[in-house]
Scaffold this motif. Structure first.
Motif, short mmCIF file in Angstrom:
data_model
loop_
_atom_site.label_atom_id
_atom_site.label_comp_id
_atom_site.label_asym_id
_atom_site.label_seq_id
_atom_site.Cartn_x
_atom_site.Cartn_y
_atom_site.Cartn_z
N MET A 1 0.83 -1.20 0.00
CA MET A 1 0.00 0.00 0.00
C MET A 1 0.87 1.26 0.00
N ASN A 2 1.94 1.26 0.75
CA ASN A 2 2.83 2.41 0.81
C ASN A 2 3.48 2.65 -0.55
N ASP A 3 3.80 1.57 -1.25
CA ASP A 3 4.38 1.69 -2.58
C ASP A 3 3.40 2.35 -3.54
N HIS A 4 2.12 2.02 -3.39
CA HIS A 4 1.09 2.62 -4.23
C HIS A 4 1.01 4.14 -3.99
N LYS A 5 1.10 4.54 -2.74
CA LYS A 5 1.08 5.98 -2.42
C LYS A 5 2.28 6.69 -3.04
N GLN A 6 3.43 6.07 -2.99
CA GLN A 6 4.63 6.66 -3.60
C GLN A 6 4.46 6.80 -5.11
N GLN A 7 3.89 5.77 -5.72
CA GLN A 7 3.65 5.82 -7.16
C GLN A 7 2.69 6.95 -7.52
N MET A 8 1.63 7.12 -6.72
CA MET A 8 0.66 8.17 -6.98
C MET A 8 1.27 9.56 -6.77
N LYS A 9 2.16 9.69 -5.80
CA LYS A 9 2.85 10.97 -5.60
C LYS A 9 3.71 11.30 -6.82
N LYS A 10 4.40 10.30 -7.34
CA LYS A 10 5.21 10.50 -8.55
C LYS A 10 4.32 10.86 -9.74
N TYR A 11 3.20 10.17 -9.84
CA TYR A 11 2.25 10.42 -10.92
C TYR A 11 1.77 11.88 -10.89
N TRP A 12 1.33 12.35 -9.72
CA TRP A 12 0.81 13.70 -9.61
C TRP A 12 1.90 14.75 -9.75
N LYS A 13 3.09 14.43 -9.29
CA LYS A 13 4.21 15.35 -9.48
C LYS A 13 4.48 15.55 -10.96
N GLN A 14 4.48 14.46 -11.72
CA GLN A 14 4.69 14.52 -13.17
C GLN A 14 3.53 15.24 -13.86
N ASN A 15 2.32 14.99 -13.39
CA ASN A 15 1.13 15.64 -13.94
C ASN A 15 1.22 17.16 -13.75
N ILE A 16 1.53 17.60 -12.55
CA ILE A 16 1.64 19.03 -12.26
C ILE A 16 2.77 19.66 -13.07
#
Length: 87
Positions: A1-16
């Motif tokens: 689950m923690n890995d999923h949160k890290q992936q989503m943070k990377k995703y949103w960082k790239q999106n922004i």
């Protein structure tokens, strides 16, 4: 689950980052070319119209529409990279 949160943070960082780059391009075209550089660009004519006038009236709109398609393309690639599924 923690890995999923890290992936989503990377995703949103790239999106922004993508959004900021595209908005910067639009700002440069609409404000920079259409207002700040209008006088120097008016020395160039395309189809009988001064280029500075064209950027102020049409260029920013065309650029915005093109950037929408670029954003869709980039987000589809980003979704594939991070395996984001539509739900």
């Amino acid at each position: 689950m923690n890995d999923h949160k890290q992936q989503m943070k990377k995703y949103w960082k790239q999106n922004i980052k993508t959004v900021l780059v595209l908005l910067s391009i639009w700002f440069i075209v609409s404000f920079g070319f259409g207002i700040l550089l209008a006088e120097p660009l008016n020395a160039i004519k395309i189809g009988g119209y001064k280029l500075g006038f064209w950027f102020a009236q049409q260029g920013s709109i065309f650029t915005f529409v093109i950037l929408i398609f670029v954003y869709v393309y980039k987000m589809n690639k980003l979704d594939e990279k991070f395996d984001v599924n539509e739900k």
